[in-house]
Design a protein around this motif. Structure first.
Motif, PDB file in Angstrom:
ATOM      1  N   PRO A   1       0.811  -1.228   0.000  1.00  0.00           N
ATOM      2  CA  PRO A   1       0.000   0.000   0.000  1.00  0.00           C
ATOM      3  C   PRO A   1       0.840   1.274   0.000  1.00  0.00           C
ATOM      4  CG  PRO A   1      -0.865  -1.598   1.572  1.00  0.00           C
ATOM      5  CD  PRO A   1       0.466  -2.121   1.124  1.00  0.00           C
ATOM      6  N   ASN A   2       2.085   1.174   0.454  1.00  0.00           N
ATOM      7  CA  ASN A   2       2.967   2.338   0.444  1.00  0.00           C
ATOM      8  C   ASN A   2       3.534   2.617  -0.944  1.00  0.00           C
ATOM      9  OD1 ASN A   2       2.771   2.833   3.277  1.00  0.00           O
ATOM     10  ND2 ASN A   2       4.185   1.106   3.615  1.00  0.00           N
ATOM     11  N   GLN A   3       3.279   1.707  -1.879  1.00  0.00           N
ATOM     12  CA  GLN A   3       3.708   1.914  -3.259  1.00  0.00           C
ATOM     13  C   GLN A   3       2.496   1.868  -4.191  1.00  0.00           C
ATOM     14  OE1 GLN A   3       7.440  -0.028  -4.556  1.00  0.00           O
ATOM     15  NE2 GLN A   3       7.558  -0.974  -2.541  1.00  0.00           N
ATOM     16  N   SER A   4       1.429   2.512  -3.778  1.00  0.00           N
ATOM     17  CA  SER A   4       0.185   2.475  -4.561  1.00  0.00           C
ATOM     18  C   SER A   4       0.360   3.112  -5.937  1.00  0.00           C
ATOM     19  CB  SER A   4      -0.954   3.157  -3.797  1.00  0.00           C
ATOM     20  OG  SER A   4      -0.648   4.516  -3.527  1.00  0.00           O
ATOM     21  N   LEU A   5       1.194   4.139  -6.041  1.00  0.00           N
ATOM     22  CA  LEU A   5       1.428   4.775  -7.338  1.00  0.00           C
ATOM     23  C   LEU A   5       2.069   3.785  -8.300  1.00  0.00           C
ATOM     24  CD1 LEU A   5       1.418   7.319  -9.121  1.00  0.00           C
ATOM     25  CD2 LEU A   5       3.676   7.885  -8.182  1.00  0.00           C
ATOM     26  N   GLU A   6       3.092   3.054  -7.808  1.00  0.00           N
ATOM     27  CA  GLU A   6       3.755   2.055  -8.648  1.00  0.00           C
ATOM     28  C   GLU A   6       2.785   0.934  -9.021  1.00  0.00           C
ATOM     29  OE1 GLU A   6       4.884   3.364  -5.938  1.00  0.00           O
ATOM     30  OE2 GLU A   6       6.962   4.042  -6.208  1.00  0.00           O
ATOM     31  N   ALA A   7       1.914   0.547  -8.084  1.00  0.00           N
ATOM     32  CA  ALA A   7       0.944  -0.513  -8.354  1.00  0.00           C
ATOM     33  C   ALA A   7      -0.044  -0.089  -9.434  1.00  0.00           C
ATOM     34  CB  ALA A   7       0.209  -0.882  -7.073  1.00  0.00           C
ATOM     35  N   ARG A   8      -0.514   1.144  -9.358  1.00  0.00           N
ATOM     36  CA  ARG A   8      -1.452   1.632 -10.382  1.00  0.00           C
ATOM     37  C   ARG A   8      -0.766   1.697 -11.742  1.00  0.00           C
ATOM     38  NH1 ARG A   8      -2.900   5.252  -6.242  1.00  0.00           N
ATOM     39  NH2 ARG A   8      -1.939   7.030  -7.302  1.00  0.00           N
ATOM     40  N   ARG A   9       0.487   2.108 -11.745  1.00  0.00           N
ATOM     41  CA  ARG A   9       1.217   2.171 -13.011  1.00  0.00           C
ATOM     42  C   ARG A   9       1.370   0.770 -13.599  1.00  0.00           C
ATOM     43  NH1 ARG A   9       5.846   4.322 -11.297  1.00  0.00           N
ATOM     44  NH2 ARG A   9       5.076   6.454 -11.551  1.00  0.00           N
ATOM     45  N   MET A  10       1.651  -0.208 -12.741  1.00  0.00           N
ATOM     46  CA  MET A  10       1.784  -1.591 -13.203  1.00  0.00           C
ATOM     47  C   MET A  10       0.481  -2.098 -13.812  1.00  0.00           C
ATOM     48  SD  MET A  10       0.742  -4.861 -12.028  1.00  0.00           S
ATOM     49  CE  MET A  10       0.579  -4.668 -10.248  1.00  0.00           C
ATOM     50  N   LEU A  11      -0.645  -1.849 -13.155  1.00  0.00           N
ATOM     51  CA  LEU A  11      -1.943  -2.290 -13.678  1.00  0.00           C
ATOM     52  C   LEU A  11      -2.267  -1.579 -14.993  1.00  0.00           C
ATOM     53  CD1 LEU A  11      -3.955  -2.440 -10.339  1.00  0.00           C
ATOM     54  CD2 LEU A  11      -3.247  -4.392 -11.744  1.00  0.00           C
ATOM     55  N   ARG A  12      -1.880  -0.332 -15.078  1.00  0.00           N
ATOM     56  CA  ARG A  12      -2.098   0.416 -16.321  1.00  0.00           C
ATOM     57  C   ARG A  12      -1.277  -0.186 -17.462  1.00  0.00           C
ATOM     58  NH1 ARG A  12      -0.845   5.180 -14.406  1.00  0.00           N
ATOM     59  NH2 ARG A  12       1.180   5.452 -15.428  1.00  0.00           N
ATOM     60  N   ASP A  13      -0.032  -0.557 -17.160  1.00  0.00           N
ATOM     61  CA  ASP A  13       0.802  -1.187 -18.184  1.00  0.00           C
ATOM     62  C   ASP A  13       0.222  -2.530 -18.615  1.00  0.00           C
ATOM     63  OD1 ASP A  13       2.552   0.909 -18.187  1.00  0.00           O
ATOM     64  OD2 ASP A  13       4.087  -0.064 -16.957  1.00  0.00           O
ATOM     65  N   LEU A  14      -0.271  -3.297 -17.655  1.00  0.00           N
ATOM     66  CA  LEU A  14      -0.894  -4.573 -18.000  1.00  0.00           C
ATOM     67  C   LEU A  14      -2.071  -4.362 -18.940  1.00  0.00           C
ATOM     68  CD1 LEU A  14      -0.872  -6.522 -14.593  1.00  0.00           C
ATOM     69  CD2 LEU A  14       0.489  -7.018 -16.631  1.00  0.00           C
ATOM     70  N   ALA A  15      -2.887  -3.368 -18.636  1.00  0.00           N
ATOM     71  CA  ALA A  15      -4.069  -3.106 -19.460  1.00  0.00           C
ATOM     72  C   ALA A  15      -3.689  -2.638 -20.857  1.00  0.00           C
ATOM     73  CB  ALA A  15      -4.956  -2.067 -18.777  1.00  0.00           C
ATOM     74  N   ASN A  16      -2.664  -1.840 -20.960  1.00  0.00           N
ATOM     75  CA  ASN A  16      -2.281  -1.272 -22.257  1.00  0.00           C
ATOM     76  C   ASN A  16      -1.516  -2.244 -23.152  1.00  0.00           C
ATOM     77  OD1 ASN A  16      -3.399   1.338 -22.052  1.00  0.00           O
ATOM     78  ND2 ASN A  16      -1.702   2.017 -20.749  1.00  0.00           N
ATOM     79  N   PHE A  17      -0.787  -3.192 -22.538  1.00  0.00           N
ATOM     80  CA  PHE A  17       0.132  -3.999 -23.341  1.00  0.00           C
ATOM     81  C   PHE A  17      -0.047  -5.514 -23.208  1.00  0.00           C
ATOM     82  CE2 PHE A  17       2.392  -0.002 -22.306  1.00  0.00           C
ATOM     83  CZ  PHE A  17       2.475   0.512 -23.597  1.00  0.00           C
ATOM     84  N   HIS A  18      -0.846  -5.976 -22.250  1.00  0.00           N
ATOM     85  CA  HIS A  18      -0.916  -7.425 -22.025  1.00  0.00           C
ATOM     86  C   HIS A  18      -2.337  -7.983 -21.938  1.00  0.00           C
ATOM     87  CE1 HIS A  18       3.428  -7.924 -21.364  1.00  0.00           C
ATOM     88  NE2 HIS A  18       3.383  -6.786 -20.701  1.00  0.00           N
ATOM     89  N   ILE A  19      -3.213  -7.323 -21.223  1.00  0.00           N
ATOM     90  CA  ILE A  19      -4.562  -7.868 -21.018  1.00  0.00           C
ATOM     91  C   ILE A  19      -5.294  -7.931 -22.353  1.00  0.00           C
ATOM     92  CG2 ILE A  19      -6.799  -7.490 -19.915  1.00  0.00           C
ATOM     93  CD1 ILE A  19      -5.321  -6.217 -17.571  1.00  0.00           C
ATOM     94  N   VAL A  20      -5.985  -9.043 -22.575  1.00  0.00           N
ATOM     95  CA  VAL A  20      -6.718  -9.269 -23.821  1.00  0.00           C
ATOM     96  C   VAL A  20      -8.179  -8.905 -23.610  1.00  0.00           C
ATOM     97  CG1 VAL A  20      -7.417 -11.009 -25.521  1.00  0.00           C
ATOM     98  CG2 VAL A  20      -5.125 -11.097 -24.501  1.00  0.00           C
ATOM     99  N   SER A  21      -8.688  -8.019 -24.448  1.00  0.00           N
ATOM    100  CA  SER A  21     -10.095  -7.630 -24.348  1.00  0.00           C
ATOM    101  C   SER A  21     -10.991  -8.751 -24.869  1.00  0.00           C
ATOM    102  CB  SER A  21     -10.360  -6.363 -25.165  1.00  0.00           C
ATOM    103  OG  SER A  21     -10.333  -6.651 -26.563  1.00  0.00           O
ATOM    104  N   ALA A  22     -12.265  -8.674 -24.522  1.00  0.00           N
ATOM    105  CA  ALA A  22     -13.227  -9.654 -25.027  1.00  0.00           C
ATOM    106  C   ALA A  22     -13.268  -9.640 -26.550  1.00  0.00           C
ATOM    107  CB  ALA A  22     -14.613  -9.361 -24.450  1.00  0.00           C
ATOM    108  N   TYR A  23     -13.219  -8.466 -27.140  1.00  0.00           N
ATOM    109  CA  TYR A  23     -13.297  -8.371 -28.599  1.00  0.00           C
ATOM    110  C   TYR A  23     -12.042  -8.943 -29.249  1.00  0.00           C
ATOM    111  CZ  TYR A  23     -14.469  -6.559 -33.207  1.00  0.00           C
ATOM    112  OH  TYR A  23     -14.790  -6.466 -34.539  1.00  0.00           O
ATOM    113  N   ARG A  24     -10.862  -8.602 -28.697  1.00  0.00           N
ATOM    114  CA  ARG A  24      -9.612  -9.144 -29.236  1.00  0.00           C
ATOM    115  C   ARG A  24      -9.602 -10.666 -29.134  1.00  0.00           C
ATOM    116  NH1 ARG A  24      -6.563  -7.490 -32.902  1.00  0.00           N
ATOM    117  NH2 ARG A  24      -6.899  -9.609 -33.627  1.00  0.00           N
ATOM    118  N   GLN A  25     -10.083 -11.199 -28.001  1.00  0.00           N
ATOM    119  CA  GLN A  25     -10.131 -12.650 -27.819  1.00  0.00           C
ATOM    120  C   GLN A  25     -10.986 -13.304 -28.898  1.00  0.00           C
ATOM    121  OE1 GLN A  25     -11.875 -14.008 -24.109  1.00  0.00           O
ATOM    122  NE2 GLN A  25     -12.291 -16.025 -25.003  1.00  0.00           N
TER     123      GLN A  25
END
Length: 488
Positions: free
Chosen positions: A47-71
């Protein structure tokens, strides 16, 4: 115009708003991702690195997570390429991310976390454990005794490709100050290329179908006169509270449970039941297991047949006219999908949920289910088969998407599987679900017909069956929209 959650969705004929929703929705919810190998990465954040955690989730969404449509686009191309081992559902790397209630707090977004009360209190809550008759928290595997902040489902077509992808996602999480635990999964297939679980039975039939295209395919290949597989997308989707006012942003509650299967004990008990019912020969003895599960290993419904029918068995059936003399009332599939047997099919359907489980092997299974020899007696089973079966260390990673955890998953487990009085109808009680039922196994409640489809032959009552599936831990998550994750 708002997305209509009261009916299935056509992805190939989606209007602009529906297309935007599919591009914002994560894959695996409307349709299983279909990869044969998975890494389920449970992570805890600082929790003390919440900024880094949000950035990580944002990177996952932008470059790794597959959308329903892409799938769905990828699956269509994969199918046209002739790669059918996964049913034409996947191909290429797949990533999906879900957060627990504590996960939202850890990233500093507790104010917009989903409000489902079961999600908020978690699967390990004392009250929830009592309601589900789960084992006490101290008996869960250590990794599940404290709440994870999130789960990343990572999948690919080969074990080596999956391992590389797991490493990439793991590195991103750890660089953001997180810690991880990986639970691997790997699909099992029978000779007909259909997915099975470790007891050897075809798994994943009778799924609620949420896409118009899948429903049309089922109607063409299997028929839908007695069982309608079409369900509204609203049984899985809810508006994403993290994106207020955006009527194209949806998410889903993800239920995860690690279920260990004691295969040797289960299959031995099947043989004991076959002896009790005086079944002779390997083919006839298979009926004992079918009466317990409600299907033969190849998927043939026992309410339709007293013998396995081979590949592509029918799934268009209900229990009309079957007072337990073909499919017992307590059989697993009759308990968990009564198909109108409880008297109100429309009400029953509101409790069903799309399931996305995959087998796991913490201890390597030496002999594939399809390679096991047949046995004509309990003695022959013990001599030729039993030692080839795992005692423990294998099982199913149960996953299901819900719009409301209490109404769907919890109701199915507590009010159906664990309830000796369900489904209604004489003679009562019927006993708990012999596969996933939890709670006391009261002797004499479960009853099997002495002769299939012969009400005059009577029933046998000394056929108690249960306790072969052990819940090892789990959690409730929410799979947010990509819109939410990309704007963290």
């Amino acid at each position: 115009m708002a997305i209509d959650l009261t009916k299935p969705l056509s992805w190939k004929k989606a209007n602009d708003q529906e297309l935007a929703a599919l591009q914002s929705l994560q894959g695996n919810i409307l349709k299983g991702h279909g990869r044969k190998f998975t890494g389920n990465i449970f992570f805890k954040l600082d929790p003390n690195q919440s900024l880094e955690a949000r950035r990580m989730l944002r990177d996952l969404a932008n470059f790794h997570i597959v959308s329903a449509y892409r799938q769905l686009i990828d699956a269509e191309a994969f199918k046209k390429a002739g790669k059918k081992h996964d049913g034409g559902r996947g191909g290429g790397p797949f990533v999906h991310v879900a957060l627990s209630a504590q996960g939202y707090e850890a990233i500093g977004k507790g104010g917009v976390r989903p409000s489902d009360p079961e999600f908020l209190r978690g699967m390990g809550d004392d009250g929830s454990i009592d309601e589900l008759k789960d084992p006490p928290l101290a008996q869960w595997e250590p990794e599940f005794r404290t709440r994870s902040h999130g789960l990343a489902i990572v999948g690919h077509e080969t074990a080596s490709e999956t391992a590389l992808l797991i490493g990439q996602i793991r590195d991103l999480i750890e660089e953001a100050g997180g810690t991880v635990f990986v639970q691997h999964g790997a699909a099992l297939f029978n000779a007909a290329n259909e997915g099975i679980e470790h007891f050897g039975y075809v798994d994943g039939r009778s799924q609620p179908l949420l896409l118009v295209e899948d429903i049309a395919g089922e109607r063409e290949t299997a028929g839908t006169n007695r069982w309608d597989p079409a369900f509204p997308i609203g049984i899985a989707l809810v508006p994403d509270p993290g994106v207020p006012g955006d009527d194209t942003a949806f998410g889903s509650y993800l239920v995860f449970r690690k279920l260990e299967q004691h295969v040797r004990d289960f299959k031995t008990r099947e043989q004991v039941i076959a002896d009790t019912l005086k079944f002779k020969g390997a083919d006839q003895r298979e009926l004992a297991g079918a009466l317990i599960v409600g299907r033969f290993e190849d998927g043939t419904p026992v309410t339709l047949s007293k013998e396995a029918r081979g590949a592509k068995p029918p799934n268009d059936f209900d229990y009309t006219g079957d007072d337990g003399v073909r499919c017992p009332f307590h059989a697993h599939i009759r308990k968990t999908n009564p198909r109108g047997a409880a008297g109100d099919e429309q009400a029953e359907r509101t409790h069903l949920m799309p399931r996305r489980g995959i087998p796991y092997e913490d201890a390597q299974r030496e002999v594939h289910p399809s390679e096991l020899p047949e046995a004509d007696s309990l003695r022959e089973f013990r001599e030729k088969v039993a030692d080839k079966l795992p005692k423990k260390g294998v099982g199913l990673l149960f996953m299901a998407y819900n719009a409301e955890i209490g109404r769907q998953f919890k109701f199915t487990q507590a009010a159906w599987a664990n309830n000796p009085g369900f489904p209604p109808g004489p003679p009562q009680p019927h006993g708990i679900d012999p596969v996933i039922g939890q709670g006391p196994l009261t002797p004499g409640q479960q009853k099997l017909p002495k002769v299939w489809d012969d009400p005059g032959a009577g029933v046998v009552g000394n056929v108690d069956f249960g306790g072969f599936v052990h819940m090892k831990g789990g959690e409730y998550f929410f799979s947010p929209s990509l819109t939410f994750l990309r704007n963290l």
